[in-house]
Design a protein around this motif. Structure first.
Motif, PDB file in Angstrom:
ATOM      1  N   PHE A  22     -50.121  40.063 -48.963  1.00  0.00           N
ATOM      2  CA  PHE A  22     -51.634  40.191 -49.316  1.00  0.00           C
ATOM      3  C   PHE A  22     -51.699  41.652 -49.621  1.00  0.00           C
ATOM      4  N   GLY A  23     -52.487  41.840 -50.731  1.00  0.00           N
ATOM      5  CA  GLY A  23     -52.906  43.165 -51.117  1.00  0.00           C
ATOM      6  C   GLY A  23     -54.286  43.470 -50.695  1.00  0.00           C
ATOM      7  N   LEU A  46     -52.042  30.972 -31.616  1.00  0.00           N
ATOM      8  CA  LEU A  46     -51.956  30.971 -32.974  1.00  0.00           C
ATOM      9  C   LEU A  46     -50.549  32.062 -33.052  1.00  0.00           C
ATOM     10  N   GLY A  47     -49.706  31.428 -33.671  1.00  0.00           N
ATOM     11  CA  GLY A  47     -48.375  32.280 -33.650  1.00  0.00           C
ATOM     12  C   GLY A  47     -48.365  32.927 -35.279  1.00  0.00           C
ATOM     13  N   ILE A  48     -47.813  34.106 -35.170  1.00  0.00           N
ATOM     14  CA  ILE A  48     -47.667  34.619 -36.500  1.00  0.00           C
ATOM     15  C   ILE A  48     -46.610  35.888 -36.272  1.00  0.00           C
ATOM     16  N   THR A  49     -46.095  36.312 -37.413  1.00  0.00           N
ATOM     17  CA  THR A  49     -45.143  37.283 -37.413  1.00  0.00           C
ATOM     18  C   THR A  49     -45.788  38.275 -38.495  1.00  0.00           C
ATOM     19  N   LEU A  50     -46.156  39.630 -38.255  1.00  0.00           N
ATOM     20  CA  LEU A  50     -46.816  40.418 -39.278  1.00  0.00           C
ATOM     21  C   LEU A  50     -45.806  41.568 -39.516  1.00  0.00           C
ATOM     22  N   HIS A  51     -46.102  42.112 -40.830  1.00  0.00           N
ATOM     23  CA  HIS A  51     -45.451  43.208 -41.364  1.00  0.00           C
ATOM     24  C   HIS A  51     -46.466  44.073 -42.068  1.00  0.00           C
ATOM     25  N   PRO A  52     -47.164  44.826 -41.046  1.00  0.00           N
ATOM     26  CA  PRO A  52     -48.348  45.773 -41.585  1.00  0.00           C
ATOM     27  C   PRO A  52     -47.938  46.648 -42.703  1.00  0.00           C
ATOM     28  N   SER A  53     -48.736  46.905 -43.815  1.00  0.00           N
ATOM     29  CA  SER A  53     -48.625  48.061 -44.651  1.00  0.00           C
ATOM     30  C   SER A  53     -49.185  49.319 -44.150  1.00  0.00           C
ATOM     31  N   GLU A  54     -49.079  50.404 -45.077  1.00  0.00           N
ATOM     32  CA  GLU A  54     -49.371  51.729 -44.714  1.00  0.00           C
ATOM     33  C   GLU A  54     -50.976  51.784 -44.437  1.00  0.00           C
ATOM     34  N   ASP A  55     -51.535  51.027 -45.128  1.00  0.00           N
ATOM     35  CA  ASP A  55     -53.204  51.052 -44.893  1.00  0.00           C
ATOM     36  C   ASP A  55     -53.773  49.895 -44.331  1.00  0.00           C
ATOM     37  N   THR A 149     -65.995  23.819 -38.850  1.00  0.00           N
ATOM     38  CA  THR A 149     -65.737  22.993 -39.980  1.00  0.00           C
ATOM     39  C   THR A 149     -65.258  23.994 -40.849  1.00  0.00           C
ATOM     40  N   SER A 150     -65.386  25.202 -40.630  1.00  0.00           N
ATOM     41  CA  SER A 150     -64.867  26.379 -41.620  1.00  0.00           C
ATOM     42  C   SER A 150     -63.467  26.115 -41.778  1.00  0.00           C
ATOM     43  N   SER A 151     -62.896  26.777 -43.169  1.00  0.00           N
ATOM     44  CA  SER A 151     -61.413  27.155 -43.372  1.00  0.00           C
ATOM     45  C   SER A 151     -61.044  28.018 -42.576  1.00  0.00           C
ATOM     46  N   VAL A 152     -59.591  27.911 -42.244  1.00  0.00           N
ATOM     47  CA  VAL A 152     -58.783  29.190 -41.623  1.00  0.00           C
ATOM     48  C   VAL A 152     -58.312  30.159 -42.882  1.00  0.00           C
ATOM     49  N   ILE A 153     -59.002  31.437 -42.706  1.00  0.00           N
ATOM     50  CA  ILE A 153     -58.801  32.411 -43.632  1.00  0.00           C
ATOM     51  C   ILE A 153     -57.531  33.320 -43.218  1.00  0.00           C
ATOM     52  N   PHE A 154     -56.666  33.599 -44.078  1.00  0.00           N
ATOM     53  CA  PHE A 154     -55.314  34.601 -43.885  1.00  0.00           C
ATOM     54  C   PHE A 154     -55.782  35.744 -44.569  1.00  0.00           C
ATOM     55  N   GLY A 155     -55.642  36.962 -44.301  1.00  0.00           N
ATOM     56  CA  GLY A 155     -55.615  38.230 -44.929  1.00  0.00           C
ATOM     57  C   GLY A 155     -57.229  38.732 -44.987  1.00  0.00           C
ATOM     58  N   SER A 164     -66.516  35.067 -51.115  1.00  0.00           N
ATOM     59  CA  SER A 164     -66.031  36.446 -51.394  1.00  0.00           C
ATOM     60  C   SER A 164     -65.365  36.857 -50.025  1.00  0.00           C
ATOM     61  N   LEU A 165     -64.158  37.360 -50.039  1.00  0.00           N
ATOM     62  CA  LEU A 165     -63.496  37.869 -48.868  1.00  0.00           C
ATOM     63  C   LEU A 165     -63.753  39.378 -48.564  1.00  0.00           C
ATOM     64  N   GLN A 166     -64.267  39.108 -46.854  1.00  0.00           N
ATOM     65  CA  GLN A 166     -64.724  40.420 -46.150  1.00  0.00           C
ATOM     66  C   GLN A 166     -63.708  40.844 -45.259  1.00  0.00           C
ATOM     67  N   HIS A 167     -63.433  42.330 -45.201  1.00  0.00           N
ATOM     68  CA  HIS A 167     -62.760  43.022 -44.121  1.00  0.00           C
ATOM     69  C   HIS A 167     -61.217  42.559 -44.252  1.00  0.00           C
ATOM     70  N   SER A 168     -60.653  42.787 -45.502  1.00  0.00           N
ATOM     71  CA  SER A 168     -59.246  42.245 -45.898  1.00  0.00           C
ATOM     72  C   SER A 168     -58.349  43.378 -45.335  1.00  0.00           C
ATOM     73  N   TRP A 169     -57.122  42.538 -45.206  1.00  0.00           N
ATOM     74  CA  TRP A 169     -55.893  42.962 -44.502  1.00  0.00           C
ATOM     75  C   TRP A 169     -54.938  43.160 -45.425  1.00  0.00           C
ATOM     76  N   THR A 170     -54.180  43.806 -45.500  1.00  0.00           N
ATOM     77  CA  THR A 170     -52.918  44.355 -46.188  1.00  0.00           C
ATOM     78  C   THR A 170     -51.715  44.363 -45.494  1.00  0.00           C
ATOM     79  N   GLY A 171     -50.596  43.789 -46.039  1.00  0.00           N
ATOM     80  CA  GLY A 171     -49.395  43.367 -45.381  1.00  0.00           C
ATOM     81  C   GLY A 171     -48.647  42.200 -45.609  1.00  0.00           C
ATOM     82  N   ALA A 172     -47.826  41.620 -45.044  1.00  0.00           N
ATOM     83  CA  ALA A 172     -47.131  40.500 -45.131  1.00  0.00           C
ATOM     84  C   ALA A 172     -46.927  39.688 -43.773  1.00  0.00           C
ATOM     85  N   MET A 173     -47.276  38.435 -43.881  1.00  0.00           N
ATOM     86  CA  MET A 173     -46.880  37.485 -42.704  1.00  0.00           C
ATOM     87  C   MET A 173     -46.081  36.596 -42.923  1.00  0.00           C
TER      88      MET A 173
END
Length: 199
Positions: A22-23, A46-55, A149-155, A164-173
């Protein structure tokens, strides 16, 4: 999951290195609500493997409006669970996440104890207790996970009805899973080249 402005990355640790990247801006994944989720129940993992970016020291990693959210603030994870009684249990990790590193995480909430937990590599890092957890029985006091009943949002996060996306996160999962039970006391199994490995 539907991806919007996201891409496949080779930064992954498992399954031959595949991960979702995710950018900045409007880059996210969406798992829309389905009727099977109407019977989710009071607990969650919730299980997840994260690879955070520099920002990636701030932002929302995974969210479901009105129910749960995994975020990062000043480099530390914040796991938030909203319960049926309208209260939110928040727990902040003691560990900080660094760019370029890999973190295999498990986030849980168990209604019968009222505990929310953050685990790194299946080892407890931090926990928090629902303020009404001392009640004899969880359900009459609304300690269970709030229905949504909301969607699950990633990133990032997205308000119901908004596009419109708010509070975005950058990196890989990668290795993302959601369960309607708390697996805090179980080993997590992930796959490397299709061979399950206990953590």
């Amino acid at each position: 999951m539907s991806l919007v402005n996201a891409s496949w990355s080779t930064a992954g640790k498992y399954r031959a290195g595949g991960a979702i990247s995710f950018g900045s801006g409007q880059s996210y994944g969406e798992a829309k609500h389905t009727v099977i989720w109407d019977k989710w129940g009071p607990d969650i993992t919730l299980g997840i493997t994260l690879h955070p970016s520099e920002d990636a020291s701030n932002g929302v990693i995974v969210s479901r409006a009105g129910s749960f959210q995994l975020a990062i603030a000043a480099g530390k994870l914040v796991w938030s669970v909203t319960t049926a009684g309208g209260q939110t249990v928040n727990v902040t990790s003691t560990r900080s996440l660094a760019a370029g590193e890999c973190y295999t995480l498990k986030l849980t909430y168990k209604s019968t104890t009222g505990q929310a937990k953050i685990l790194f590599e299946n080892q407890l890092d931090a926990s928090a207790l629902h303020p009404m957890a001392a009640a004899v029985s969880a359900q009459p006091y609304g300690l269970g996970l709030a229905p949504s009943t909301s969607s699950v949002i990633f990133g990032g996060s997205m308000a119901p009805g908004e596009a419109s996306l708010q509070h975005s996160w950058t990196g890989a999962m990668e290795e993302i899973y959601l369960k309607n039970v708390s697996t805090e006391d179980r080993e997590v199994y992930i796959c490397k080249h299709n061979s399950p490995l206990p953590l």
